[in-house]
Design an enzyme around this catalytic site. Structure first.
Site, short mmCIF file in Angstrom:
data_model
loop_
_atom_site.label_atom_id
_atom_site.label_comp_id
_atom_site.label_asym_id
_atom_site.label_seq_id
_atom_site.Cartn_x
_atom_site.Cartn_y
_atom_site.Cartn_z
N ASN A 1 5.37 0.87 -2.63
CA ASN A 1 6.06 1.44 -1.47
C ASN A 1 7.36 0.72 -1.14
O ASN A 1 8.26 1.31 -0.56
CB ASN A 1 5.13 1.41 -0.25
CG ASN A 1 4.41 0.09 -0.10
OD1 ASN A 1 3.65 -0.31 -0.99
ND2 ASN A 1 4.65 -0.60 0.99
N CYS B 1 7.46 -9.51 11.51
CA CYS B 1 6.37 -10.04 12.33
C CYS B 1 6.61 -9.65 13.78
O CYS B 1 7.64 -9.08 14.12
CB CYS B 1 6.25 -11.56 12.16
SG CYS B 1 7.59 -12.45 12.91
N GLN C 1 2.43 6.77 -2.53
CA GLN C 1 3.89 6.92 -2.61
C GLN C 1 4.33 7.84 -3.73
O GLN C 1 5.45 8.34 -3.71
CB GLN C 1 4.56 5.54 -2.79
CG GLN C 1 4.55 4.68 -1.54
CD GLN C 1 5.44 5.23 -0.42
OE1 GLN C 1 6.30 6.11 -0.63
NE2 GLN C 1 5.24 4.74 0.79
N SER D 1 -1.70 10.58 0.74
CA SER D 1 -1.55 10.68 2.20
C SER D 1 -0.57 11.79 2.53
O SER D 1 0.52 11.86 1.93
CB SER D 1 -1.03 9.35 2.74
OG SER D 1 -0.71 9.48 4.10
N GLY D 2 -0.91 12.62 3.52
CA GLY D 2 -0.09 13.78 3.86
C GLY D 2 1.34 13.44 4.25
O GLY D 2 2.28 14.07 3.79
N HIS D 3 1.51 12.40 5.09
CA HIS D 3 2.84 12.22 5.70
C HIS D 3 3.87 11.65 4.75
O HIS D 3 5.03 11.52 5.10
CB HIS D 3 2.74 11.42 7.00
CG HIS D 3 2.49 9.96 6.86
ND1 HIS D 3 3.46 9.02 7.06
CD2 HIS D 3 1.36 9.26 6.57
CE1 HIS D 3 2.95 7.81 6.92
NE2 HIS D 3 1.68 7.93 6.61
#
Ligand code: PLP
Length: 389
Positions: free
Chosen positions: A156, A331, A186, A206-208
């Site tokens: 990714n 972070c 990805q 993953s859909g998005h």
């Protein structure tokens, strides 16, 4: 107001209008529960099974090998923990060893870290300077008590593609029954995926990430492979409980169908934009470098390191100019952290901190690239003036 430029398609993608159109009836009048016996329920069931066929079509799988989940992270957790717990139970506690690449997404890494705290042993296999694993090294990490090997299909952050079919062959030479999982979150919809050609047992999407909505995912589970469910219940043939997200999975199915049809042409267009973008950035920004494999990479992903720049500050500076991009993980204080992916690739720490990922996808146009080429070099120059290297 200048047009906003979205160059963060690896974070998430816009929902395509055709996908939204396909979903809307299931958010309005067609609201039946697919587990109900009456007509509204059976209409919803028909839509679920059509979506299952569409997802299977993109992956070269059989429809009954597709399990719908709530996201890519859940697909990864079901694959990794589901296989690990199952094998441990069936082997009377003997098979407690797992193998993973050192560049996995946190969805896999964190699942492995939980398993590590519960008595499993994890071997991490390193990558070369381009972020690729050596399949032989993965094979060498496998022992007789290994239950699962997980290596992502595409990274990714830097977009590097892994030699999954070779990994599977190397593992199969030493183990007939280690389960092979790949996180293809990805790569699904961007590069061809064929579960039979890859030889994997489990594959997450993953859909998005492929122009369907957030909150829907799927796991390919090869026929005959058994997993302990993470959400117990009778849906999805006892593999994943919970009333199905009908509108979401209809969207995922439609997105997979569109991706399968348009992938080759789309990948060519996006790759041409990416090449223009990376060549332009590298030639205009001194002390810059491109990370990831030069060729074996997702068509729309480019990842740069700029010496003497804080990637997080660069992303903020670009956002102020209307460009949405990404650096490494940040972070909670907002300061940059070196990414585990770049560290595993041996990128020196100052370069890890000065990283920028620009990712293109459906809807990206030449104007976006030109805007980035006007803005990024100037933003880097200004940040270097504030904090000279
Ligand atoms: N795996 C990879 C490689 C990803 O890039 C992501 C999301 O960034 C995930 C898994 C998690 O997917 P989701 O956001 O659907 O949980």
């Amino acid at each position: 107001m200048p047009r906003r430029v979205y160059l963060d398609h690896n974070a998430t993608t816009p929902v395509r209008p055709e996908v939204l159109e396909a979903m809307l009836p299931f958010l309005r009048e067609a609201f039946g529960n697919p587990n109900s016996v009456h007509r509204p329920g059976q209409e919803a069931r028909a839509a679920v099974e059509e979506a299952r066929r569409q997802v299977a079509g993109l992956l070269g799988a059989e429809p009954e090998e597709i399990v719908f989940t709530s996201c890519g992270s859940e697909s990864d957790a079901l694959a990794v923990a589901g296989a690990a717990y199952r094998a441990l139970r069936e082997s009377g506690g003997r098979r407690n060893h797992l193998v993973a690449s050192s560049v996995e997404h946190d969805a896999v890494r964190e699942t492995l870290s939980v398993l590590g705290s519960r008595g499993f042993e994890v071997s991490w296999v390193g990558v070369d300077g381009h972020g690729r694993v050596n399949p032989e090294e993965v094979g060498r990490a496998v022992r007789d008590k290994t239950s699962l090997v997980t290596v992502m299909h595409a990274n990714n952050e830097v977009g590097t593609l892994q030699p999954i079919a070779e990994v599977v062959r190397a593992v199969r030479r030493v183990s007939a029954d280690a389960i092979l999982h790949t996180d293809a979150v990805q790569s699904a919809g961007k590069v061809p995926l064929d579960v039979r050609a890859l030889g994997v047992d489990l594959l997450s999407i993953s859909g998005h990430k492929l122009n369907a909505p957030k909150g829907i995912g799927a796991l390919y589970v090869r026929k005959g492979v058994l997993l302990d469910p993470m959400v117990a219940g009778h849906q999805e043939k006892n593999r994943r409980g919970g009333t199905e997200n009908v509108a979401g999975l209809v969207g995922l199915g439609r997105a997979c169908e569109l991706a399968a049809r348009e992938m080759a042409a789309h990948a060519r267009e996006v790759a041409a934009l990416r090449v223009r973008l990376e060549e332009g950035i590298l030639s205009k920004v001194p002390r810059s470098r491109l990370n990831g494999h030069p060729a074996l990479r997702l068509p729309g992903t480019c990842h740069f390191s700029f010496e003497g720049v804080d990637g997080h500050q660069l992303v903020i500076a670009l956002d102020l100019e209307g460009i949405a991009a990404s650096s490494g993980p940040a972070c909670s204080s907002g300061a940059s952290l070196a990414s585990h992916v770049l560290e595993a690739m041996g990128v020196p720490e100052p370069l890890c901190l000065g990283s920028l990922r620009l990712s293109l996808g459906w809807g990206s146009v030449a104007e976006d690239v030109e805007a980035a080429l006007r803005t990024v070099p100037e933003a880097v120059r200004r940040l270097r003036e504030v904090v000279p290297a």
